[in-house]
Design an enzyme around this catalytic site. Structure first.
Site, PDB file in Angstrom:
ATOM      1  CG  HIS A 160      60.911 -10.381  28.691  1.00 22.88           C
ATOM      2  ND1 HIS A 160      61.098  -9.954  27.395  1.00 22.88           N
ATOM      3  CD2 HIS A 160      60.431  -9.293  29.376  1.00 22.88           C
ATOM      4  CE1 HIS A 160      60.749  -8.676  27.302  1.00 22.88           C
ATOM      5  NE2 HIS A 160      60.351  -8.257  28.484  1.00 22.88           N
ATOM      6  N   GLY A 173      48.222  -0.648  30.780  1.00 27.02           N
ATOM      7  CA  GLY A 173      46.808  -0.934  31.032  1.00 27.02           C
ATOM      8  C   GLY A 173      45.901  -0.050  30.189  1.00 27.02           C
ATOM      9  CB  ILE A 178      52.527  -7.524  30.775  1.00 29.21           C
ATOM     10  CG1 ILE A 178      51.510  -8.039  29.740  1.00 29.21           C
ATOM     11  CG2 ILE A 178      53.520  -6.610  30.098  1.00 29.21           C
ATOM     12  CD1 ILE A 178      50.890  -6.950  28.858  1.00 29.21           C
ATOM     13  CB  THR A 179      54.029  -7.946  36.208  1.00 27.77           C
ATOM     14  OG1 THR A 179      52.741  -7.339  36.135  1.00 27.77           O
ATOM     15  CG2 THR A 179      54.812  -7.349  37.361  1.00 27.77           C
ATOM     16  CG  ASN A 180      59.550  -7.191  33.077  1.00 30.36           C
ATOM     17  OD1 ASN A 180      59.644  -8.317  32.602  1.00 30.36           O
ATOM     18  ND2 ASN A 180      59.519  -6.081  32.348  1.00 30.36           N
ATOM     19  CG  ASN A 227      56.877  -5.697  40.087  1.00 25.03           C
ATOM     20  OD1 ASN A 227      56.330  -4.788  40.717  1.00 25.03           O
ATOM     21  ND2 ASN A 227      57.477  -5.500  38.924  1.00 25.03           N
TER      22      ASN A 227
HETATM   23  C1  LMR Z   1      60.196  -4.553  27.772  1.00 19.11           C
HETATM   24  O1  LMR Z   1      60.899  -5.461  27.292  1.00 19.11           O
HETATM   25  O2  LMR Z   1      59.934  -3.530  27.152  1.00 19.11           O
HETATM   26  C2  LMR Z   1      59.623  -4.714  29.139  1.00 19.11           C
HETATM   27  O3  LMR Z   1      60.023  -5.931  29.684  1.00 19.11           O
HETATM   28  C3  LMR Z   1      59.947  -3.578  30.035  1.00 19.11           C
HETATM   29  C4  LMR Z   1      61.395  -3.490  30.414  1.00 19.11           C
HETATM   30  O4  LMR Z   1      61.673  -3.178  31.576  1.00 19.11           O
HETATM   31  O5  LMR Z   1      62.273  -3.679  29.583  1.00 19.11           O
END
Ligand code: LMR
Length: 324
Positions: free
Chosen positions: A180, A19, A123-125, A100
């Site tokens: 991701h 942020g 962006i939160t995982n 989350n």
């Molecule tokens: C990243 O890829 O850097 C983010 O998703 C944070 C993580 O936990 O890997």
């Protein structure tokens, strides 16, 4: 225009490391006035004050405020969500799902009540599940909610390739599809070094196929590598830079084609899923998803990755009945 000055308004939900970095980048680029929101009292206010005092030194003109009240994000043009907990060494992104998901619920409601016309970048995982949940909780149209992942993953792939070939990173056009997570799909067939397919370039440079495979594997695990090195937190510079590129594409109606976690319904054989795909970003948000031809192996890798995302969505539905 969302502010009394006629400038754009950027709301950043979460005032941790990403942020703060986002606020600094957005201010330096004079993208608009910035509201840094967090539930932690004092933190967004303190960071906003500190960042405001960079203005005279760096020569940027942006009003940066900190807030603990969702009412202050009212009318935001862009919202970037980093709220929630990062993983620690030894954890997977999926381990953050339960905690989350609850955060996404209150963020989604805050967005719904205060800035339903915003373009929202999550962006939160675990990213693909959180962007889906945020969309559900906020009720915004699918084209106005997107996840930041592919830009970051592709940047990692490009960085490692540039190091390997000892060439400028500016000449590497790398491309990553899928969720991701560690099953993401770096797509070598669409990765080029100034137009030269990466596998051909590797032959010219005497780099073996197995070395390219190692780079693909390092890319997949790129987030975890940084988590392991930091010891207490996850990457923030490159994630913030990636989200800012997406925000600029929207605000400037740039029609950029960026790999993002977009809503895919029909293309790639997917049925209403958020997952990393090449996406056109312009004034209407995610304006189109580009479906590229994949080899059988790439298709099956993508299926593994999207199946993992689907599993997470089922887990979300099990944790919050309003999502079922
Ligand atoms: C990243 O890829 O850097 C983010 O998703 C944070 C993580 O936990 O890997």
């Amino acid at each position: 225009m969302a502010t009394s000055t006629g400038r754009k308004k950027i709301a950043l939900i979460g005032s941790g490391m990403i942020g703060g970095t986002l606020a600094h980048l957005a201010a330096k680029k004079e993208m608009g006035d910035i509201v840094l929101f967090d539930i932690a009292e004092g933190m967004p206010q303190g960071k906003a004050l500190d960042l405001s005092q960079c203005g005279p030194v760096e020569g940027f003109d942006a009003k940066i405020t900190g807030s603990n009240d969702y009412a202050d994000i009212a009318g935001a043009d862009v919202v970037i969500v980093t709220a929630g907990v990062p993983r620690k060494p030894g954890m997977s992104r999926d381990d953050l799902l339960g905690i989350n998901l609850k955060v996404m619920k209150s963020v989604g409601e805050g967005i719904k009540n205060n800035c339903p016309d915003a373009f929202v970048i999550c962006i939160t995982n675990p990213l693909d599940a959180m962007v889906w949940a945020l969309r559900e909780f906020s009720g915004l149209p699918h084209n106005k909610v997107v996840g930041m992942a592919g830009v970051l993953d592709s940047a990692r792939f490009a960085t490692f390739l540039a190091w390997e070939f000892d060439c400028s990173v500016k000449d590497v056009n790398a491309f990553v599809l899928g969720g991701h997570g560690d099953t993401m799909v770096p797509v070598t067939s669409y990765t080029t070094i100034n137009g030269i397919p990466v596998n051909d370039f590797a032959k010219i440079k005497g780099v073996s196929e197995s070395r390219i495979d190692e780079i693909v594997d390092r890319t997949r695990k790129g987030g975890g590598e940084i988590v392991g090195l930091l010891g207490n937190g996850s990457a923030y510079y490159a994630p913030a830079t990636s989200a800012i590129a997406m925000a600029e594409a929207y605000l400037g109606d740039q029609k950029r084609i960026l790999p993002c976690a977009s809503y895919v319904d029909g293309k790639y054989g997917l049925d209403g899923l958020y997952v990393g795909v090449p996406t056109v970003i312009g004034a209407d948000g995610t304006e189109d998803v580009i479906e590229i031809e994949l080899s059988d192996e790439e298709k099956s890798n993508l299926k593994v990755s999207t199946d993992a995302v689907e599993e997470l969505l089922e887990a979300c539905k099990g944790l919050d009945s309003s999502l079922a």
